[in-house]
Structure formats: structure tokens, C-alpha cells
Design a protein around this motif. Structure first.
Motif, mmCIF file in Angstrom:
data_model
loop_
_atom_site.group_PDB
_atom_site.id
_atom_site.type_symbol
_atom_site.label_atom_id
_atom_site.label_comp_id
_atom_site.label_asym_id
_atom_site.label_seq_id
_atom_site.Cartn_x
_atom_site.Cartn_y
_atom_site.Cartn_z
ATOM 1 N N VAL A 248 0.839 -1.195 0.000
ATOM 2 C CA VAL A 248 0.000 0.000 0.000
ATOM 3 C C VAL A 248 0.880 1.252 0.000
ATOM 4 C CG1 VAL A 248 -1.815 1.251 1.219
ATOM 5 C CG2 VAL A 248 -1.792 -1.253 1.265
ATOM 6 N N HIS A 249 0.619 2.155 -0.955
ATOM 7 C CA HIS A 249 1.319 3.443 -1.022
ATOM 8 C C HIS A 249 0.752 4.346 0.067
ATOM 9 C CE1 HIS A 249 2.435 7.191 -3.630
ATOM 10 N NE2 HIS A 249 3.246 7.025 -2.608
ATOM 11 N N LEU A 250 1.587 4.789 0.986
ATOM 12 C CA LEU A 250 1.120 5.416 2.218
ATOM 13 C C LEU A 250 1.228 6.941 2.232
ATOM 14 C CD1 LEU A 250 -0.005 4.088 4.812
ATOM 15 C CD2 LEU A 250 2.300 4.189 5.781
ATOM 16 N N ASP A 251 1.898 7.530 1.253
ATOM 17 C CA ASP A 251 2.214 8.962 1.335
ATOM 18 C C ASP A 251 0.978 9.849 1.410
ATOM 19 O OD1 ASP A 251 5.097 9.023 1.412
ATOM 20 O OD2 ASP A 251 5.066 8.245 -0.629
ATOM 21 N N ALA A 252 -0.064 9.540 0.639
ATOM 22 C CA ALA A 252 -1.268 10.378 0.664
ATOM 23 C C ALA A 252 -1.913 10.348 2.045
ATOM 24 C CB ALA A 252 -2.254 9.907 -0.405
ATOM 25 N N ALA B 86 8.900 5.996 -2.541
ATOM 26 C CA ALA B 86 7.628 6.237 -1.872
ATOM 27 C C ALA B 86 7.600 5.506 -0.535
ATOM 28 C CB ALA B 86 6.472 5.765 -2.754
ATOM 29 N N THR B 87 6.689 5.943 0.345
ATOM 30 C CA THR B 87 6.466 5.243 1.611
ATOM 31 C C THR B 87 5.452 4.133 1.361
ATOM 32 O OG1 THR B 87 6.806 7.335 2.785
ATOM 33 C CG2 THR B 87 5.862 5.492 4.040
ATOM 34 N N ARG C 267 10.550 2.748 -0.279
ATOM 35 C CA ARG C 267 10.840 1.729 -1.285
ATOM 36 C C ARG C 267 10.648 2.316 -2.677
ATOM 37 N NH1 ARG C 267 6.792 -3.187 0.380
ATOM 38 N NH2 ARG C 267 6.900 -2.986 2.654
ATOM 39 N N PRO C 268 11.313 1.721 -3.675
ATOM 40 C CA PRO C 268 10.990 2.089 -5.056
ATOM 41 C C PRO C 268 9.565 1.631 -5.359
ATOM 42 C CG PRO C 268 13.094 0.941 -4.921
ATOM 43 C CD PRO C 268 12.438 0.779 -3.589
ATOM 44 N N TYR C 269 8.764 2.497 -5.952
ATOM 45 C CA TYR C 269 7.346 2.189 -6.175
ATOM 46 C C TYR C 269 6.892 2.915 -7.439
ATOM 47 C CZ TYR C 269 2.569 0.997 -4.671
ATOM 48 O OH TYR C 269 1.301 0.462 -4.568
ATOM 49 N N ILE C 270 6.023 2.274 -8.185
ATOM 50 C CA ILE C 270 5.534 2.882 -9.424
ATOM 51 C C ILE C 270 4.430 3.871 -9.091
ATOM 52 C CG2 ILE C 270 4.395 2.481 -11.633
ATOM 53 C CD1 ILE C 270 5.766 -0.236 -11.735
ATOM 54 N N VAL C 271 4.686 5.140 -9.362
ATOM 55 C CA VAL C 271 3.721 6.210 -9.139
ATOM 56 C C VAL C 271 3.530 6.951 -10.457
ATOM 57 C CG1 VAL C 271 3.160 8.277 -7.820
ATOM 58 C CG2 VAL C 271 4.475 6.433 -6.743
ATOM 59 N N GLU C 272 2.299 6.964 -10.965
ATOM 60 C CA GLU C 272 1.970 7.628 -12.231
ATOM 61 C C GLU C 272 2.914 7.155 -13.342
ATOM 62 O OE1 GLU C 272 2.011 11.807 -11.467
ATOM 63 O OE2 GLU C 272 0.209 11.744 -10.216
#
Length: 369
Positions: A175-179, A331-332, A320-325
Motif C-alpha cells: 500500500v502506497h502510504l504517502d497520501a 515512496a512510503t 521503497r521504489p514504487y511505481i507512481v503515475e
């Protein structure tokens, strides 16, 4: 070497006499032709030690130095095997003679220096309440016995029941946590005047409750020939208390605001740590959440809390490296695993719940609706 002048005796009588340090010549046999039996040895009075070894024996049978100490041959043999110094052992046999039991109960540390053998079956039982009383036999570390408290007994019974009777299925998502972290910061800034400070866990409780409302097939419990489907989400939250793990409940979490969840959770956690929870505050619940992220745990599989149908295990948020857009960015990200009772919840339904939870965390404005 056998002794031609030794009295007739059964093998068991000879062995027992050797163990007890009794001279067979001092016993009258009651068996056939005056043969000494085991019963004769058992009934023999104390004070009939075997004679000292014959010092006139040939050179190849010369006694070892320990032979100068009054001890039965069997005791000497065991002492040699265990590396014990007979001079350090106090005899309990007739006239202070060292017998088998004395050697078996003795601890290593004499001049023999050999490694001790396994603790014999007939040795004296140690005081298991005291670490210092445990036998230092090289096989088991010292320990003390602690009786289980009532909470720990319930935990042991329920978790054993869960693993033995519930077919677990595990589903994990990242889960992408930044938002969510950004929203939390904004909410805390706006609520500071009210003395409210939201934790990430408060928001995750709300996200799980809302996800259960979106996927009601997972807000269930297996009840033998029936299944209970719940109309609200009562979230049991795992809290570590001095008496053991306990799960106070945020009832109707889907219908409460995040600030209300936060205040209620702080109060329940404090009562849990002080051992002041009432039964209605931890009994029940429709699903559970266990968060070990504060300990840096990346991923784990939690055991279902029966009769509930699922539990969510939350790991630590980490960079971690994470695919965003459509691009790889830092990303967290946190790993989350749902454990589901496969008797009540199909894998597809569990997957939908995990997807709903992920969407709510990654688009957290839905938590405020």
C-alpha cells in the motif's frame, strides 16, 4: 574376575547387593540349596558392607586410587563414566559407603574433569522454581517455572483452537502510504486546538471498517451450520498489555469519525495496559487489526481471532521504489496481509476486501465521508 568362594546368589540379588553395598557372605539365602534371592538382599539389615578389595591381587588387577575410598563397585564404575572424584562425594550407605544413588545425584566438578553424561532417570528432582537449582548437565539451560495467568491461558486456548480448526488463507498487498500521511498531517494541524492527535493506526482502523462495509462478504463469522453476516464493523485492535495480548473493540467504527476513533482508542489502550478493561470492551468484534509496524516489522501473518472471519496484519511503512503515475519513484510503502477463514470467506472476496482497503488508504479522503 569371578570369586569361586562367593556364595550362590541370583543375578538380580548380586546386582542389588552391589548397588546397596551389602556383602552377600553376610546374608543367609532362602532359595533352593541356600541360594540368595533378591528378596533376601532387600530384607538384609544395614551395616553389612562388602569387604575392602584384596590388596594382594596380582599387578594387572591392582586397584585404582579411588579404590581406597569406601564405595560399591557399581558406584565406582558410574563415577568413572561421569568423571566424578569420589573423594568429593558423601556416602549414604552403611558406614558412609558411597553407593549408586550418591554418584547419580552428585554434580560434576571433581578432579576427574570429564564431561558429564545425561542426567540419570533416578536422580533427585530439582526445584524447578529456582534457576540456581537446575542441574547443570550441559543439556538444558537453567530456567524458572512461571504459572500462566488467566489472560495467557485464554490466549493459548483460543489461538490453538484457531490454528487447529480454522483453514487460514493469506492475501497480501503493498500500500502506497504517502497520501494518508499527508492527510494525517493536515488533520492533526486542524485538530491541534481540540487536543486531538491522530495516529496512522486510527486511520487504518477506519479504512478497515469502511472496506468491510464495501465488501460485506468478509464481515462475517463461521458458526457451524450457520454464518453470521454483520451489518456494522466492530474492529478489535490488538494491544500489548502486561498480562498478555488483548483486543479492545472500536464498535461501529464504520460510522464514527477518525477523531472519535482516536480518542476512544487511546482510552481503551490505556485501560488495557492498566488491566482495567471491562468484558464488554474486548469481547465480540467482527474483524481484527494487528499493527506491528511500530516495531519495524515489515510483514507477518496474523492468527484469526475466533469466531471472527478475518484479521488484518499491518507492517511498517518504509521507503521503497514504487511505481507512481507510470514511473518508478521513492515512496512510503507498507505491506498488509489479511488472514481469512476459508470456511466463510472465499479467496475472491478476501481479495476484494484487500483491494478496497488499499484504495481507501491510497485515496484517504474517502475516510472522511
Amino acid at each position: 574376575m569371578s570369586n569361586a568362594n562367593a556364595p550362590a546368589a541370583s543375578p538380580s540379588a548380586r546386582k542389588l547387593a552391589e548397588e546397596k553395598g551389602i556383602d552377600l557372605a553376610s546374608i543367609s539365602g532362602t532359595g533352593p540349596a541356600g541360594k540368595i534371592t533378591k528378596a533376601d538382599v532387600e530384607n538384609a539389615p544395614a551395616g553389612t558392607p562388602q569387604p575392602s578389595p584384596d590388596t594382594s591381587a596380582p599387578a594387572d588387577e591392582a586397584p585404582a586410587p579411588d579404590d581406597a575410598i569406601a564405595a560399591s563397585p557399581l558406584a565406582k564404575r558410574i563415577a568413572a563414566q561421569k568423571g566424578l572424584d569420589l573423594s568429593t562425594i558423601k556416602g549414604s550407605g552403611p558406614g558412609g559407603r558411597i553407593v549408586k544413588a550418591d554418584v547419580e545425584n552428585a554434580e560434576p566438578g571433581g578432579s576427574g574433569g570429564a564431561a558429564p553424561s545425561s542426567s540419570p532417570a533416578n536422580s533427585a528432582a530439582p526445584d524447578t522454581k529456582s534457576p540456581s537449582a537446575m542441574p547443570m548437565d550441559g543439556l538444558e539451560a537453567p530456567f524458572e517455572v512461571q504459572a500462566l495467568n488467566g489472560v495467557r491461558k485464554v490466549i493459548a486456548r483460543r489461538l490453538t483452537e484457531a490454528k487447529q480448526t480454522i483453514p487460514h488463507i493469506y492475501l497480501s498487498v503493498d500500500v502506497h502510504l504517502d497520501a494518508l500521511l499527508t492527510l494525517r498531517g493536515e488533520l492533526n494541524a486542524s485538530l491541534e486546538a481540540d487536543g486531538v492527535k491522530l495516529s496512522v493506526n486510527d486511520l487504518l482502523i477506519k479504512a478497515l471498517a469502511r472496506a468491510l462495509m464495501r465488501v460485506p462478504a468478509c464481515n462475517v463469522s463461521f458458526q457451524g451450520d450457520d454464518m453470521h453476516r454483520y451489518s456494522r464493523a466492530d474492529i478489535s485492535v490488538a494491544v500489548a498489555a502486561p498480562s498478555g495480548l488483548i483486543t479492545p473493540i472500536i464498535r461501529n467504527a464504520d460510522g464514527k469519525g477518525v477523531s472519535e476513533i482516536s480518542s476512544e482508542m487511546k482510552g481503551l489502550a490505556a485501560k488495557a495496559r492498566d488491566g482495567k478493561l471491562q468484558a464488554h470492551e474486548f469481547q465480540g468484534g467482527t474483524a481484527s487489526l494487528s499493527n506491528l509496524g511500530m516495531f519495524g516489522i515489515k510483514h507477518f501473518d496474523a492468527v484469526i481471532n475466533p469466531p471472527q472471519g478475518m484479521i488484518l496484519a499491518v507492517g511498517a511503512g518504509e521507503q521503497r521504489p514504487y511505481i507512481v503515475e507510470n514511473s518508478v519513484q521513492q515512496a512510503t510503502v507498507m505491506s498488509v496481509t489479511g488472514s481469512f477463514d476459508h470456511r466463510a470467506i472465499d479467496g475472491a472476496d478476501g481479495a476484494q476486501l484487500m483491494q478496497a482497503f488499499k484504495d481507501l488508504v491510497e485515496k484517504p479522503m474517502g475516510l472522511l465521508a
